[in-house]
Design an enzyme around this catalytic site. Structure first.
Site, PDB file in Angstrom:
ATOM      1  N   ARG A  11      25.358  40.852  30.089  1.00 19.13           N
ATOM      2  CA  ARG A  11      26.016  41.973  30.887  1.00 19.13           C
ATOM      3  C   ARG A  11      26.729  41.373  32.068  1.00 19.13           C
ATOM      4  O   ARG A  11      26.418  40.291  32.494  1.00 19.13           O
ATOM      5  CB  ARG A  11      24.952  42.937  31.400  1.00 19.13           C
ATOM      6  CG  ARG A  11      24.307  43.802  29.980  1.00 19.13           C
ATOM      7  CD  ARG A  11      23.288  44.841  30.677  1.00 19.13           C
ATOM      8  NE  ARG A  11      22.036  44.124  31.145  1.00 19.13           N
ATOM      9  CZ  ARG A  11      21.526  44.430  32.313  1.00 19.13           C
ATOM     10  NH1 ARG A  11      22.136  44.932  33.100  1.00 19.13           N
ATOM     11  NH2 ARG A  11      20.469  43.681  32.506  1.00 19.13           N
ATOM     12  N   TYR A 149      14.175  37.747  46.580  1.00 22.85           N
ATOM     13  CA  TYR A 149      15.445  37.316  46.195  1.00 22.85           C
ATOM     14  C   TYR A 149      16.109  36.473  47.231  1.00 22.85           C
ATOM     15  O   TYR A 149      16.818  35.430  46.487  1.00 22.85           O
ATOM     16  CB  TYR A 149      16.403  38.560  45.943  1.00 22.85           C
ATOM     17  CG  TYR A 149      17.516  38.619  45.281  1.00 22.85           C
ATOM     18  CD1 TYR A 149      17.833  38.288  43.940  1.00 22.85           C
ATOM     19  CD2 TYR A 149      18.753  38.925  46.290  1.00 22.85           C
ATOM     20  CE1 TYR A 149      19.095  38.398  43.386  1.00 22.85           C
ATOM     21  CE2 TYR A 149      19.747  38.592  45.356  1.00 22.85           C
ATOM     22  CZ  TYR A 149      20.276  38.484  44.284  1.00 22.85           C
ATOM     23  OH  TYR A 149      21.387  38.387  43.646  1.00 22.85           O
ATOM     24  N   LYS A 153      17.165  32.636  45.901  1.00 23.63           N
ATOM     25  CA  LYS A 153      18.533  32.274  45.890  1.00 23.63           C
ATOM     26  C   LYS A 153      18.569  31.360  46.834  1.00 23.63           C
ATOM     27  O   LYS A 153      19.618  30.315  46.658  1.00 23.63           O
ATOM     28  CB  LYS A 153      19.407  33.451  46.366  1.00 23.63           C
ATOM     29  CG  LYS A 153      19.512  34.591  45.160  1.00 23.63           C
ATOM     30  CD  LYS A 153      20.417  33.830  44.036  1.00 23.63           C
ATOM     31  CE  LYS A 153      20.760  35.164  42.895  1.00 23.63           C
ATOM     32  NZ  LYS A 153      21.396  34.342  41.822  1.00 23.63           N
TER      33      LYS A 153
HETATM   34  P1  NDP Z   1      23.153  42.315  35.676  1.00 19.87           P
HETATM   35  O1  NDP Z   1      22.017  42.757  36.049  1.00 19.87           O
HETATM   36  O2  NDP Z   1      24.237  43.094  35.463  1.00 19.87           O
HETATM   37  O3  NDP Z   1      22.948  41.296  34.571  1.00 19.87           O
HETATM   38  C1  NDP Z   1      21.934  40.289  34.435  1.00 19.87           C
HETATM   39  C2  NDP Z   1      21.830  39.443  33.047  1.00 19.87           C
HETATM   40  O4  NDP Z   1      20.872  38.488  33.136  1.00 19.87           O
HETATM   41  C3  NDP Z   1      21.598  40.198  32.029  1.00 19.87           C
HETATM   42  O5  NDP Z   1      22.274  39.582  30.866  1.00 19.87           O
HETATM   43  C4  NDP Z   1      20.222  40.228  31.650  1.00 19.87           C
HETATM   44  O6  NDP Z   1      19.935  40.202  30.186  1.00 19.87           O
HETATM   45  C5  NDP Z   1      20.021  38.765  32.310  1.00 19.87           C
HETATM   46  N1  NDP Z   1      18.583  38.599  32.390  1.00 19.87           N
HETATM   47  C6  NDP Z   1      17.902  39.127  33.649  1.00 19.87           C
HETATM   48  N2  NDP Z   1      16.536  38.584  33.524  1.00 19.87           N
HETATM   49  C7  NDP Z   1      16.470  37.710  32.576  1.00 19.87           C
HETATM   50  C8  NDP Z   1      15.509  36.863  31.982  1.00 19.87           C
HETATM   51  N3  NDP Z   1      14.368  36.998  32.634  1.00 19.87           N
HETATM   52  N4  NDP Z   1      15.723  36.130  30.883  1.00 19.87           N
HETATM   53  C9  NDP Z   1      16.962  35.905  30.246  1.00 19.87           C
HETATM   54  N5  NDP Z   1      18.080  36.732  30.641  1.00 19.87           N
HETATM   55  C10 NDP Z   1      17.621  37.639  31.951  1.00 19.87           C
HETATM   56  O7  NDP Z   1      23.610  41.045  36.882  1.00 19.87           O
HETATM   57  P2  NDP Z   1      24.882  40.699  37.522  1.00 19.87           P
HETATM   58  O8  NDP Z   1      26.089  40.318  36.820  1.00 19.87           O
HETATM   59  O9  NDP Z   1      25.067  41.589  38.549  1.00 19.87           O
HETATM   60  O10 NDP Z   1      24.558  39.539  38.303  1.00 19.87           O
HETATM   61  C11 NDP Z   1      24.846  37.954  37.760  1.00 19.87           C
HETATM   62  C12 NDP Z   1      24.498  37.008  38.887  1.00 19.87           C
HETATM   63  O11 NDP Z   1      25.423  37.269  40.099  1.00 19.87           O
HETATM   64  C13 NDP Z   1      23.060  37.134  39.177  1.00 19.87           C
HETATM   65  O12 NDP Z   1      22.629  35.806  39.626  1.00 19.87           O
HETATM   66  C14 NDP Z   1      23.204  37.777  40.700  1.00 19.87           C
HETATM   67  O13 NDP Z   1      21.929  37.594  41.436  1.00 19.87           O
HETATM   68  C15 NDP Z   1      24.369  37.394  41.286  1.00 19.87           C
HETATM   69  N6  NDP Z   1      24.876  38.390  41.974  1.00 19.87           N
HETATM   70  C16 NDP Z   1      25.440  39.383  41.683  1.00 19.87           C
HETATM   71  C17 NDP Z   1      25.968  40.423  42.675  1.00 19.87           C
HETATM   72  C18 NDP Z   1      26.487  41.517  42.305  1.00 19.87           C
HETATM   73  O14 NDP Z   1      27.244  42.475  43.390  1.00 19.87           O
HETATM   74  N7  NDP Z   1      26.339  42.130  41.043  1.00 19.87           N
HETATM   75  C19 NDP Z   1      25.983  40.140  44.299  1.00 19.87           C
HETATM   76  C20 NDP Z   1      25.476  38.673  44.618  1.00 19.87           C
HETATM   77  C21 NDP Z   1      25.021  37.751  43.404  1.00 19.87           C
HETATM   78  P3  NDP Z   1      19.452  41.786  29.778  1.00 19.87           P
HETATM   79  O15 NDP Z   1      20.654  42.336  29.318  1.00 19.87           O
HETATM   80  O16 NDP Z   1      18.734  41.562  28.234  1.00 19.87           O
HETATM   81  O17 NDP Z   1      18.704  42.488  30.727  1.00 19.87           O
END
Ligand code: NDP
Length: 241
Positions: A11, A149, A153
């Protein structure tokens, strides 16, 4: 074909990255936690465009599951690793129990330790490799309600810099990308009011799109970034400037 491993590729930013890298000709292995339907959709989309993406259901907080995944790809050189998976358990610090603390630290920081350790040997052996860690402004400047978090981070940013110094001489670069507000499930839960205030704080006046972060990660994996290591690249519409 170069192999890339992306954690959290089903995602959001991870999905955009899997799709972009596959389009660019990488074979992309990605990990996800539980959403089989979302992961299957990514694989189908990539294959429909002639690319190669392979989904692995693997909870990165589960050491046994990560070891089993790594054993499965042990024969393949992993050219690049993107530590992207993350989760949120926000709350006031005094009400933050150890479960909330641990799941965030384990998903963001300890998983990066495990996956990097698992991929680094083959990178060192090959004399080339790329690690990109997806950080957060929260880990740079802190954010109320996000002690877990921000700590995870912040640790990831420090890990990036330390490892870059350690493995640079072996041809491996280690960098961090810091997204600002990006339209993903992670920010979809904001109230209208919170959303409006967040957008108002961004110099470019809008939230970013997942592919805008993916393009920067892809640059860091490319030859064009061969002399960049230990860097932190913000992709945040100017919010952290
Ligand atoms: P999402 O919540 O949209 O997606 C998270 C993804 O990580 C999913 O594919 C989920 O899998 C997977 N995931 C979560 N926990 C686990 C786990 N324990 N094991 C394996 N896979 C896992 O996140 P974003 O795309 O928004 O964020 C991506 C990165 O960007 C992160 O590191 C976030 O901290 C960082 N970020 C995002 C921001 C934003 O505004 N969106 C801002 C700042 C940083 P599943 O679908 O199976 O749950």
């Amino acid at each position: 074909m170069l192999n890339v491993l992306v954690s959290g590729g089903s995602r959001g930013i991870g999905r955009a990255l899997v799709e972009l890298l596959a389009e660019q000709g990488y074979r992309v292995h990605f990990l996800y936690r539980c959403r089989d339907d979302a992961a299957a959709e990514v694989v189908e989309t990539v294959r429909g465009r002639g690319g190669d993406a392979r989904a692995h259901r693997c909870d990165v907080t589960d050491a046994g599951a990560v070891d089993a995944f790594l054993a499965g790809v042990a024969g393949e050189e992993i050219y690049a690793l993107v530590n992207n998976a993350a989760t949120l358990r926000d709350g006031h610090f005094l009400l933050m129990d150890s479960d909330r603390w641990n799941v965030v630290v384990d998903t963001v920081l300890t998983a990066a330790y495990r996956l990097t350790k698992g991929c680094l040997r083959s990178m060192l052996h090959a004399g080339r490799g790329r690690v990109v860690n997806v950080g957060s402004l929260s880990g740079q400047v802190g954010q109320a309600g996000q002690a877990n978090y921000a700590a995870a981070k912040g640790g990831l940013h420090a890990f990036t810099k330390a490892l870059a110094r350690e493995v640079g001489r072996y041809g491996v670069t280690v960098n961090a990308v810091v997204p600002g507000w990006i339209e993903t499930d992670l920010v979809a839960t904001l109230s209208e009011d919170h959303r409006a205030r967040a957008i108002a704080s961004v110099p470019l006046g809008r939230f970013g799109k997942p592919h805008e972060v993916a393009r920067v990660v892809s640059f860091l994996l490319s030859d064009a970034a061969s002399y960049i290591t230990g860097a932190t690249v913000r992709v945040d519409g100017g919010v952290g400037s």
